[in-house]
Design a protein around this motif. Structure first.
Motif, PDB file in Angstrom:
ATOM      1  N   PHE A 288      33.484   9.065 -18.477  1.00  0.00           N
ATOM      2  CA  PHE A 288      32.866   7.956 -17.739  1.00  0.00           C
ATOM      3  C   PHE A 288      33.844   7.308 -16.765  1.00  0.00           C
ATOM      4  CE2 PHE A 288      30.467   7.420 -21.933  1.00  0.00           C
ATOM      5  CZ  PHE A 288      29.435   8.246 -21.516  1.00  0.00           C
ATOM      6  N   THR A 289      35.115   7.233 -17.167  1.00  0.00           N
ATOM      7  CA  THR A 289      36.122   6.517 -16.365  1.00  0.00           C
ATOM      8  C   THR A 289      36.365   7.165 -15.011  1.00  0.00           C
ATOM      9  OG1 THR A 289      37.728   7.824 -17.596  1.00  0.00           O
ATOM     10  CG2 THR A 289      37.394   5.545 -18.325  1.00  0.00           C
ATOM     11  N   LEU A 290      35.965   8.424 -14.829  1.00  0.00           N
ATOM     12  CA  LEU A 290      36.244   9.112 -13.569  1.00  0.00           C
ATOM     13  C   LEU A 290      35.003   9.302 -12.699  1.00  0.00           C
ATOM     14  CD1 LEU A 290      38.804  11.876 -14.690  1.00  0.00           C
ATOM     15  CD2 LEU A 290      39.271   9.683 -13.578  1.00  0.00           C
ATOM     16  N   ILE A 291      33.850   8.844 -13.166  1.00  0.00           N
ATOM     17  CA  ILE A 291      32.616   9.119 -12.412  1.00  0.00           C
ATOM     18  C   ILE A 291      32.688   8.540 -10.996  1.00  0.00           C
ATOM     19  CG2 ILE A 291      30.143   8.576 -12.279  1.00  0.00           C
ATOM     20  CD1 ILE A 291      29.996   9.120 -15.271  1.00  0.00           C
TER      21      ILE A 291
ATOM     22  N   ASP B  98      26.760  11.510 -21.839  1.00  0.00           N
ATOM     23  CA  ASP B  98      25.865  10.908 -22.834  1.00  0.00           C
ATOM     24  C   ASP B  98      25.331   9.618 -22.221  1.00  0.00           C
ATOM     25  OD1 ASP B  98      24.642  10.480 -25.419  1.00  0.00           O
ATOM     26  OD2 ASP B  98      26.086   8.866 -25.725  1.00  0.00           O
ATOM     27  N   CYS B  99      24.233   9.110 -22.742  1.00  0.00           N
ATOM     28  CA  CYS B  99      23.794   7.760 -22.373  1.00  0.00           C
ATOM     29  C   CYS B  99      23.070   7.147 -23.554  1.00  0.00           C
ATOM     30  CB  CYS B  99      22.885   7.786 -21.144  1.00  0.00           C
ATOM     31  SG  CYS B  99      21.290   8.596 -21.421  1.00  0.00           S
ATOM     32  N   HIS B 100      22.992   5.810 -23.530  1.00  0.00           N
ATOM     33  CA  HIS B 100      22.238   5.071 -24.552  1.00  0.00           C
ATOM     34  C   HIS B 100      20.766   5.064 -24.146  1.00  0.00           C
ATOM     35  CE1 HIS B 100      20.982   1.648 -27.040  1.00  0.00           C
ATOM     36  NE2 HIS B 100      22.063   1.905 -27.766  1.00  0.00           N
ATOM     37  N   PRO B 101      19.847   5.006 -25.121  1.00  0.00           N
ATOM     38  CA  PRO B 101      18.426   4.988 -24.742  1.00  0.00           C
ATOM     39  C   PRO B 101      18.006   3.724 -23.988  1.00  0.00           C
ATOM     40  CG  PRO B 101      18.683   5.356 -27.122  1.00  0.00           C
ATOM     41  CD  PRO B 101      20.054   5.094 -26.571  1.00  0.00           C
ATOM     42  N   GLU B 102      18.742   2.620 -24.182  1.00  0.00           N
ATOM     43  CA  GLU B 102      18.324   1.375 -23.521  1.00  0.00           C
ATOM     44  C   GLU B 102      19.084   1.160 -22.211  1.00  0.00           C
ATOM     45  OE1 GLU B 102      18.494  -1.890 -26.364  1.00  0.00           O
ATOM     46  OE2 GLU B 102      17.773  -0.500 -27.902  1.00  0.00           O
ATOM     47  N   ASP B 103      18.502   0.310 -21.356  1.00  0.00           N
ATOM     48  CA  ASP B 103      19.118   0.028 -20.049  1.00  0.00           C
ATOM     49  C   ASP B 103      20.364  -0.834 -20.166  1.00  0.00           C
ATOM     50  OD1 ASP B 103      17.138   1.289 -18.766  1.00  0.00           O
ATOM     51  OD2 ASP B 103      16.068  -0.509 -18.124  1.00  0.00           O
ATOM     52  N   ALA B 104      20.317  -1.785 -21.105  1.00  0.00           N
ATOM     53  CA  ALA B 104      21.382  -2.781 -21.213  1.00  0.00           C
ATOM     54  C   ALA B 104      21.248  -3.444 -22.573  1.00  0.00           C
ATOM     55  CB  ALA B 104      21.226  -3.839 -20.118  1.00  0.00           C
TER      56      ALA B 104
ATOM     57  N   ALA C 138      23.334  -5.389 -26.293  1.00  0.00           N
ATOM     58  CA  ALA C 138      24.499  -5.563 -27.161  1.00  0.00           C
ATOM     59  C   ALA C 138      24.804  -4.254 -27.883  1.00  0.00           C
ATOM     60  CB  ALA C 138      24.222  -6.699 -28.151  1.00  0.00           C
ATOM     61  N   HIS C 139      25.440  -3.337 -27.191  1.00  0.00           N
ATOM     62  CA  HIS C 139      25.771  -2.017 -27.754  1.00  0.00           C
ATOM     63  C   HIS C 139      27.201  -1.676 -27.342  1.00  0.00           C
ATOM     64  CE1 HIS C 139      21.609  -1.642 -28.886  1.00  0.00           C
ATOM     65  NE2 HIS C 139      21.272  -1.919 -27.652  1.00  0.00           N
ATOM     66  N   THR C 140      28.136  -2.278 -28.034  1.00  0.00           N
ATOM     67  CA  THR C 140      29.545  -2.152 -27.671  1.00  0.00           C
ATOM     68  C   THR C 140      29.978  -0.694 -27.569  1.00  0.00           C
ATOM     69  OG1 THR C 140      29.967  -4.239 -28.776  1.00  0.00           O
ATOM     70  CG2 THR C 140      31.885  -2.835 -28.349  1.00  0.00           C
ATOM     71  N   GLY C 141      30.579  -0.382 -26.423  1.00  0.00           N
ATOM     72  CA  GLY C 141      31.123   0.967 -26.244  1.00  0.00           C
ATOM     73  C   GLY C 141      30.141   1.971 -25.690  1.00  0.00           C
ATOM     74  N   ASP C 142      28.863   1.598 -25.601  1.00  0.00           N
ATOM     75  CA  ASP C 142      27.878   2.541 -25.071  1.00  0.00           C
ATOM     76  C   ASP C 142      27.712   2.376 -23.568  1.00  0.00           C
ATOM     77  OD1 ASP C 142      26.974   4.154 -27.225  1.00  0.00           O
ATOM     78  OD2 ASP C 142      26.028   2.388 -28.102  1.00  0.00           O
ATOM     79  N   ILE C 143      27.031   3.331 -22.981  1.00  0.00           N
ATOM     80  CA  ILE C 143      26.800   3.293 -21.534  1.00  0.00           C
ATOM     81  C   ILE C 143      25.345   3.679 -21.278  1.00  0.00           C
ATOM     82  CG2 ILE C 143      27.539   5.691 -21.110  1.00  0.00           C
ATOM     83  CD1 ILE C 143      29.125   4.222 -18.668  1.00  0.00           C
ATOM     84  N   SER C 144      24.717   3.008 -20.327  1.00  0.00           N
ATOM     85  CA  SER C 144      23.303   3.307 -20.075  1.00  0.00           C
ATOM     86  C   SER C 144      23.154   4.290 -18.923  1.00  0.00           C
ATOM     87  CB  SER C 144      22.534   2.022 -19.751  1.00  0.00           C
ATOM     88  OG  SER C 144      22.896   1.544 -18.483  1.00  0.00           O
ATOM     89  N   ALA C 145      21.978   4.901 -18.876  1.00  0.00           N
ATOM     90  CA  ALA C 145      21.676   5.852 -17.796  1.00  0.00           C
ATOM     91  C   ALA C 145      21.727   5.138 -16.445  1.00  0.00           C
ATOM     92  CB  ALA C 145      20.300   6.468 -18.035  1.00  0.00           C
TER      93      ALA C 145
END
Ligand code: PGA
Length: 243
Positions: free
Chosen positions: A42-45, A59-65, A67-74
Motif C-alpha cells: 500500500f505504501t508504494l501505490i 487486499d481491501c476491507h469490505p467497508e468504505d471507511a 473504525a478498522h485499525t490497520g485496514d484499507i478500503s477499496a
C-alpha cells in the motif's frame, strides 16, 4: 476476447528504492499491448502513479471507511491511484482466516469503488491429493465471486496453494483441466463468462511462462517472487506478449 494480464504481486516486499525496478521494466515494456499490473505494498501505490502500468492493492476491507485499525478500503486504493485489487489471496485466507463470503464482500467493495477485483482461488495439497480440486474450485467460485461480477470488473486467478512460493508447478494438463473447468462454470453463470481473464499463479518463472501461457484459457499470470525484479519479471511479460 479475455484481456492478457501479466500481474506482479509484491506481497510484503518493496520500499522506495524498489521502484527503480519499474523504471527498468518501463524501458522494456512501456508500450506493451497487454495489461501489466503491479500490486505493490500500500505504501508504494501513490509512488507508482507515474508508471505506464496498472496498479493494484493486495487486499481491501469490505467497508468504505470506519473504525478498522490497520485496514484499507477499496475507495482509498482508488484514491491513491489503483485500478485493481487482489482479493482472497491464499495468504489472506490462511493468515487472516478469510472466508469465501468475506472475499465476496471485498470484491463487491472493489466494484463499488470502481476497481477491478482479481479474485484468487486454489486448492491445498491435501485437497488435490484427496481428489477434491474441482469441488474446491466450484465452492470458491460460487462463494467468492459475487452475482454482480462481469468480465470488466473481475479477473479470476487460479493459484494452487501448494504451488505458491514453492517452485512446484502443476503440469500443463493439470492447469488446463482447472482453467477449462473455471471457464465452463463462469460461462454457466455469467452471460459474458467467456470474456473473463483467467490467470494462473504459483511459481511462474521466465523458464516456464511460455508453456503455461500456451494452455487453453490461461490469459496471463499472477506472479509473486519473480515479479520483484525487472530481470525476472521481464521474460514473463515477454512470453505473454508472444503467446
Ligand atoms: P509465487 O507467488 O509466484 O511467488 O509462487 C504467486 C502468488 O502468490 O501470487
Amino acid at each position: 476476447m479475455p484481456r492478457k494480464i501479466a500481474a506482479g504481486n509484491w506481497k510484503m516486499n518493496g520500499v522506495q528504492s524498489t521502484l527503480a525496478e519499474l523504471r527498468t521494466l518501463e524501458d522494456k515494456h512501456g508500450d506493451a499491448d497487454i495489461a501489466i499490473l503491479i500490486c505493490p505494498p500500500f505504501t508504494l501505490i501513490s509512488a507508482c502513479e507515474d508508471t505506464p502500468f496498472d496498479i493494484g492493492g493486495q487486499d481491501c476491507h469490505p467497508e468504505d471507511a470506519g473504525a478498522h485499525t490497520g485496514d484499507i478500503s477499496a475507495e482509498m486504493l482508488a484514491d491513491a491511484g489503483a485500478s485493481y485489487v487482489l482479493v482472497g489471496h491464499s495468504e489472506r485466507r490462511t493468515d487472516h482466516g478469510e472466508t469465501d463470503a468475506l472475499v465476496a464482500t471485498k470484491a463487491q467493495a472493489a466494484y463499488d469503488a470502481g476497481l477491478i477485483a482479481v479474485i484468487c482461488i486454489g486448492e491445498t495439497l491435501d485437497e488435490r491429493e484427496g481428489g477434491n480440486t474441482l469441488d474446491v474450485i466450484d465452492a470458491q467460485l460460487e462463494g467468492s465471486v459475487p452475482a454482480t461480477a462481469d468480465a470488466l470488473n473481475t479477473v479470476i486467478a487460479y493459484e494452487p496453494v501448494w504451488a505458491i512460493g514453492t517452485g512446484k508447478v502443476p503440469t500443463t494438463q493439470q492447469i488446463a483441466e482447472v482453467h477449462s473447468h473455471i471457464r465452463t462454470r463462469l460461462s454457466d453463470r455469467f452471460a459474458d463468462g467467456a470474456a473473463f481473464s483467467l490467470l494462473y499463479g504459483g511459481s511462474v518463472k521466465g523458464s516456464n511462462a511460455a508453456d503455461i501461457f500456451a494452455v487453453p484459457h490461461v490469459n496471463g499470470a499472477l506472479v509473486g517472487g519473480a515479479s520483484l525484479t525487472a530481470q525476472d519479471f521481464s521474460p514473463i511479460i515477454a512470453a505473454l506478449e508472444e503467446a
